[in-house]
Design an enzyme around this catalytic site. Structure first.
Site, PDB file in Angstrom:
ATOM      1  CG  LEU A  49      -2.408   0.850   1.295  1.00  0.00           C
ATOM      2  CD1 LEU A  49      -2.959   0.462   0.032  1.00  0.00           C
ATOM      3  CD2 LEU A  49      -3.134   0.721   2.599  1.00  0.00           C
ATOM      4  CG  ASP A  50       1.264   3.731  -3.503  1.00  0.00           C
ATOM      5  OD1 ASP A  50       1.897   2.885  -3.546  1.00  0.00           O
ATOM      6  OD2 ASP A  50       0.579   4.197  -4.554  1.00  0.00           O
ATOM      7  N   PRO A  51       2.833   4.585   0.455  1.00  0.00           N
ATOM      8  CG  PRO A  51       4.880   5.484   0.866  1.00  0.00           C
ATOM      9  CD  PRO A  51       3.928   4.822  -0.287  1.00  0.00           C
ATOM     10  CB  ALA A  53      -2.807   4.461   0.211  1.00  0.00           C
TER      11      ALA A  53
END
Length: 305
Positions: A49-51, A53
């Site tokens: 999961l992207d930072p 997000a």
């Protein structure tokens, strides 16, 4: 000092934590932090999961790491904002603005175009993604200034719903399969509407059966210790949703854990299954298959007792 060292001693711990990842924390940082808090010997996550997000980042400890591939393949639900008017290099708010547009789509136009983005669709992933090109991560090449020709890929999208709509931002919910790039989806929806757009906010609300409803925040984990903290974990079997379950007795479980097949008895015993998992007294015993009426283990899961 000795008490502090004892608390940090690595231990054999198995189970799933449905972690609610906060904003501005990478998935790798989350695993490291939680592994330290739990003093676990082994930990991993099921799907980056992207930072920027927030939301569901399933964390596997110990034997649960053997079930990570199945959890990663689970259906995902994302809630995201399309910020209208600008396309960026990263297709999110971190990138530099490439193109702008004054056009703002109305709700009826958006509703009309969304069916084009459901079912099996083709996406061109963002240049700033983890896809490997020539053995290198795309985001590393993009940061180095290389112009990338990203290969298109097919993805499955079950449905898209409008949660709210405004002139500057629209919030959507998408239910999709593994491999879908929400940033590419936002970009392409905007282009289809004759404008430009990027992801302004992103939240993962569900991974398989792990959802916001049973998610645990970092604050909740940090405010408890010992048995109360361990009680936040779900069993290894929680990661085996939607796979057929084969229930075996103690003797069969012991045989399976030695890597050997067992014959399944009973009128309703399956004869053939490509994928299944064996359980004994509610605990996961192994991942495997059923062939000619025998359960054959592929990955043995050690007892947590």
């Amino acid at each position: 000092m000795s008490e502090n060292k004892q608390k940090r001693q690595k231990r054999d711990l198995s189970g799933w934590l449905v972690f609610s990842k906060p904003y501005d924390m990478s998935s790798t940082e989350a695993v490291g932090k939680l592994r330290w808090l739990y003093g676990a010997k082994k930990a991993g996550h099921a799907g980056t999961l992207d930072p920027l997000a927030t939301g569901i980042l399933p964390i596997a400890f110990g034997e649960a790491t053997k079930t990570v591939p199945h959890v990663q393949d689970g259906t995902k639900v994302y809630q995201f904002d399309i910020a209208w008017g600008a396309q960026t290099t990263t297709d999110d708010m971190e990138g530099e603005v490439m193109e702008t547009s004054e056009h703002r789509p109305d709700r009826s136009s958006l509703e009309a175009v969304l069916p084009r983005f459901t079912g099996t669709i083709t996406q061109v992933p963002p240049a700033f993604s983890a896809i490997r090109i020539g053995g290198e991560r795309a985001y590393d090449l993009a940061r180095a200034g290389e112009k990338l020709d990203m290969p298109p890929r097919e993805v499955e999208i079950d449905g898209i719903d409008i949660l709210s709509h405004g002139p500057d931002r629209t919030r959507l919910s998408v239910t999709c399969a593994k491999g879908t790039y929400v940033r590419a989806l936002a970009r392409d929806i905007a282009l289809a509407l004759g404008t430009r757009g990027h992801v302004g906010a992103l939240h993962r609300a569900q991974v398989g059966r792990f959802s916001d409803e049973n998610a645990i925040s970092l604050a909740e984990i940090e405010t408890v210790e010992g048995a109360a903290r361990d009680a936040l974990l779900l069993p290894v079997a929680a990661g085996l949703f939607d796979l057929p379950e084969i229930r075996v007795d103690d003797r069969q479980a012991a045989t399976i854990r030695l890597g050997n097949p067992v014959l399944l008895a009973g009128r309703d015993a399956p004869v053939s299954l490509d994928e299944a998992w064996a359980s004994c007294r509610g605990q996961a015993v192994a991942l495997g298959m059923v062939e000619h009426g025998q359960f054959k283990p592929r990955r043995v899961i050690l007892s947590s007792a």
